[in-house]
Design a protein around this motif. Structure first.
Motif, short mmCIF file in Angstrom:
data_model
loop_
_atom_site.label_atom_id
_atom_site.label_comp_id
_atom_site.label_asym_id
_atom_site.label_seq_id
_atom_site.Cartn_x
_atom_site.Cartn_y
_atom_site.Cartn_z
N ASP A 210 -1.90 -29.59 15.41
CA ASP A 210 -2.00 -30.78 16.27
C ASP A 210 -3.36 -30.78 16.97
OD1 ASP A 210 -1.67 -32.94 17.89
OD2 ASP A 210 0.01 -32.12 19.05
N PRO A 211 -4.20 -31.79 16.76
CA PRO A 211 -5.51 -31.83 17.45
C PRO A 211 -5.37 -31.81 18.97
CG PRO A 211 -5.41 -33.46 15.68
CD PRO A 211 -4.03 -32.92 15.85
N GLY A 212 -4.23 -32.28 19.46
CA GLY A 212 -4.03 -32.27 20.90
C GLY A 212 -4.05 -30.87 21.49
N LEU A 213 -3.63 -29.87 20.70
CA LEU A 213 -3.68 -28.50 21.19
C LEU A 213 -5.11 -28.05 21.44
CD1 LEU A 213 -0.98 -26.86 18.87
CD2 LEU A 213 -0.73 -27.54 21.26
N HIS A 214 -6.00 -28.39 20.52
CA HIS A 214 -7.41 -28.02 20.69
C HIS A 214 -8.04 -28.80 21.85
CE1 HIS A 214 -8.09 -25.37 17.22
NE2 HIS A 214 -7.23 -26.15 16.56
N GLU A 215 -7.68 -30.06 21.97
CA GLU A 215 -8.23 -30.85 23.08
C GLU A 215 -7.79 -30.28 24.43
OE1 GLU A 215 -6.90 -34.78 22.30
OE2 GLU A 215 -8.15 -35.05 20.51
N ALA A 216 -6.52 -29.91 24.50
CA ALA A 216 -6.03 -29.33 25.76
C ALA A 216 -6.70 -27.99 26.04
CB ALA A 216 -4.51 -29.16 25.69
N ALA A 217 -6.91 -27.20 24.98
CA ALA A 217 -7.56 -25.90 25.16
C ALA A 217 -9.01 -26.07 25.61
CB ALA A 217 -7.50 -25.10 23.85
N ILE A 218 -9.70 -27.07 25.06
CA ILE A 218 -11.08 -27.31 25.45
C ILE A 218 -11.15 -27.73 26.92
CG2 ILE A 218 -13.07 -28.83 25.08
CD1 ILE A 218 -12.30 -28.91 22.13
N ILE A 219 -10.21 -28.57 27.34
CA ILE A 219 -10.17 -29.00 28.74
C ILE A 219 -9.94 -27.80 29.65
CG2 ILE A 219 -8.87 -30.36 30.43
CD1 ILE A 219 -8.37 -32.41 28.22
N ASP A 220 -9.13 -26.85 29.19
CA ASP A 220 -8.85 -25.66 30.00
C ASP A 220 -9.98 -24.64 29.94
OD1 ASP A 220 -6.44 -26.69 30.76
OD2 ASP A 220 -5.28 -25.66 29.20
N GLY A 221 -11.03 -24.93 29.18
CA GLY A 221 -12.18 -24.04 29.14
C GLY A 221 -12.13 -22.98 28.06
N ALA A 222 -11.25 -23.13 27.07
CA ALA A 222 -11.14 -22.13 26.00
C ALA A 222 -12.35 -22.23 25.07
CB ALA A 222 -9.86 -22.33 25.21
N SER A 223 -12.88 -21.09 24.70
CA SER A 223 -13.99 -21.05 23.76
C SER A 223 -13.47 -21.28 22.34
CB SER A 223 -14.71 -19.70 23.84
OG SER A 223 -13.84 -18.65 23.43
N ARG A 224 -14.40 -21.42 21.37
CA ARG A 224 -14.00 -21.63 19.98
C ARG A 224 -13.23 -20.43 19.46
NH1 ARG A 224 -18.05 -23.93 15.46
NH2 ARG A 224 -17.72 -25.75 16.81
N PHE A 225 -13.71 -19.23 19.80
CA PHE A 225 -13.02 -18.03 19.34
C PHE A 225 -11.61 -17.94 19.92
CE2 PHE A 225 -11.88 -13.55 20.03
CZ PHE A 225 -11.91 -13.10 18.72
N GLN A 226 -11.44 -18.31 21.18
CA GLN A 226 -10.12 -18.28 21.81
C GLN A 226 -9.19 -19.30 21.16
OE1 GLN A 226 -11.42 -18.90 25.88
NE2 GLN A 226 -10.99 -16.76 26.41
N ARG A 227 -9.71 -20.47 20.79
CA ARG A 227 -8.87 -21.46 20.12
C ARG A 227 -8.46 -21.00 18.73
NH1 ARG A 227 -11.76 -25.82 19.04
NH2 ARG A 227 -13.73 -25.26 20.03
N ILE A 228 -9.37 -20.32 18.03
CA ILE A 228 -9.01 -19.76 16.72
C ILE A 228 -7.93 -18.70 16.87
CG2 ILE A 228 -9.87 -18.36 14.80
CD1 ILE A 228 -12.55 -19.76 15.10
N ARG A 229 -8.09 -17.88 17.90
CA ARG A 229 -7.16 -16.76 18.09
C ARG A 229 -5.78 -17.22 18.53
NH1 ARG A 229 -7.96 -11.88 22.58
NH2 ARG A 229 -5.95 -10.84 22.18
N HIS A 230 -5.71 -18.18 19.41
CA HIS A 230 -4.43 -18.56 20.02
C HIS A 230 -3.80 -19.81 19.41
CE1 HIS A 230 -4.79 -15.51 23.15
NE2 HIS A 230 -6.04 -15.91 23.37
N ILE A 231 -4.53 -20.56 18.58
CA ILE A 231 -3.97 -21.77 17.98
C ILE A 231 -3.95 -21.67 16.46
CG2 ILE A 231 -4.23 -24.26 17.70
CD1 ILE A 231 -5.51 -24.38 20.45
N ASN A 232 -5.11 -21.40 15.86
CA ASN A 232 -5.20 -21.42 14.40
C ASN A 232 -4.48 -20.24 13.75
OD1 ASN A 232 -6.67 -23.74 14.58
ND2 ASN A 232 -8.65 -22.79 14.20
N ILE A 233 -4.75 -19.04 14.26
CA ILE A 233 -4.15 -17.86 13.65
C ILE A 233 -2.62 -17.87 13.75
CG2 ILE A 233 -3.96 -15.34 13.80
CD1 ILE A 233 -6.91 -15.21 14.36
N PRO A 234 -2.02 -18.18 14.92
CA PRO A 234 -0.55 -18.29 14.95
C PRO A 234 0.00 -19.34 13.98
CG PRO A 234 -1.40 -18.13 17.17
CD PRO A 234 -2.59 -18.29 16.28
N THR A 235 -0.76 -20.39 13.71
CA THR A 235 -0.32 -21.39 12.74
C THR A 235 -0.27 -20.81 11.33
OG1 THR A 235 -1.30 -23.15 14.09
CG2 THR A 235 -0.82 -23.67 11.78
N LEU A 236 -1.18 -19.87 11.05
CA LEU A 236 -1.24 -19.27 9.71
C LEU A 236 -0.24 -18.14 9.50
CD1 LEU A 236 -5.11 -19.06 9.12
CD2 LEU A 236 -3.52 -20.78 8.27
#
Length: 322
Positions: A210-236
């Motif tokens: 869901d792109p909304g997860l990345h948008e919310a993470a960016i608003i919360d100040g998450a870096s690209r690596f943090q978004r990969i770690r906490h959003i993309n990898i759990p999806t895989l």
């Protein structure tokens, strides 16, 4: 109140006591005959080419004589299995097969995941398509052509890799004849050929994020690596788990085609695996019963590994095969 008839296909009410009966089964088949015709080719394929030949497994417990046929050959029980287990080459074959499979799993399993995560972060459309095409392309090279390319590239006299290493001032190893290099050569060439194609599955899984997860993470100040770690990898993780189970189910199923093409008397020490031994015993030496017994042992171990790993995953998560 909801109409109960709508819950049954075709608005056909099933009478108590009729579920699962022969008459009810045939009625459902007739009602949904289009679906059964649709799956008939796949059903016949597996029935003829996968389950039909299983009739010949019994020659693993017989002393198969072609003139007498399968039914006329005498039973010998587990003699062929005992002969294989007590042979001097049993542990060498088992070690070579396991080491190549585990080596290939350790190197080849994470690379498609890394590539998929990297491709997913690329925003330049042209570069992304070009990189995907370059990594996918080796998958379409046949095993015979791939083996020929490996021999040409690593040839001690004309190989481009050999000339590059020697041009840098180092002594080139004997890649094709040194047993210590065979497994590395086999695994790395396999990773180069299949890693790009394997990323397709993981990219498909990442497309469902869901792109909304990345948008919310960016608003919360998450870096690209943090978004990969906490959003993309759990999806895989569910996809990774299923593929890992399937890979473990073929742990002893190292394909013999490329190994056989790259095999020679000098690297036989590390290149001889169960599948190549079955080929030599069955088709070259005509020991049909003995080779069938070895192949059956190989298949049973793979089946047991698949069931065991699936049960372990089932107890620890919800991502098992069944």
């Amino acid at each position: 109140m909801q109409d109960t008839k709508a819950a049954v296909p075709g608005n056909a009410m099933l009478k108590p006591g009729k579920v699962g009966t022969g008459k009810g089964v045939w009625k459902r088949i007739i009602t949904n005959w289009e679906l059964y015709i649709f799956i008939a080719p796949a059903f016949l394929y597996f029935l003829i080419f996968s389950y039909g030949p299983m009739y010949g497994i019994q020659i693993a417990f017989k002393n198969f004589i072609p003139t007498k046929g399968i039914s006329g050959s005498p039973w010998v029980g587990f003699d062929h299995f005992e002969r294989f287990f007590h042979s001097y080459y049993f542990w060498d074959l088992l070690w070579n097969t396991l080491s190549i499979s585990l080596y290939e799993l350790a190197i080849g399993f994470p690379i498609p995941i890394i590539l998929a995560l990297a491709f997913n972060e690329v925003r330049n459309g042209f570069f992304k398509k070009l990189a995907q095409t370059v990594t996918y392309a080796p998958h379409f090279i046949s095993v015979v052509v791939m083996a020929g390319m490996i021999i040409s590239f690593l040839s001690p006299s004309t190989g481009i890799v050999t000339h590059i290493i020697e041009g840098l001032g180092f002594k080139s190893p004997d890649f094709l004849t040194d047993p210590r290099w065979f497994k590395t050569m086999y695994v790395l060439s396999g990773v180069w050929q299949s890693a790009g194609w394997g990323t397709i599955i993981y990219l498909a899984a990442l497309s469902g994020v869901d792109p909304g997860l990345h948008e919310a993470a960016i608003i919360d100040g998450a870096s690209r690596f943090q978004r990969i770690r906490h959003i993309n990898i759990p999806t895989l993780v569910p996809t990774m788990t299923i593929l890992l189970i399937l890979n473990m189910g073929s742990l002893l199923g190292v394909g013999f085609e490329k190994i056989l093409l790259l095999q020679n008397p000098l690297n036989m020490e590390s290149s001889d695996v169960i599948s190549t031994f079955v080929y030599r015993s069955g088709l070259v030496d005509a020991q049909y019963s003995f080779s069938t017994a070895i192949g059956l042992f190989n298949s049973v171990i793979n089946c047991v590994m698949l069931i065991v790993v699936n049960q372990i995953v089932r107890r620890t998560s919800e991502n098992s095969l069944w």
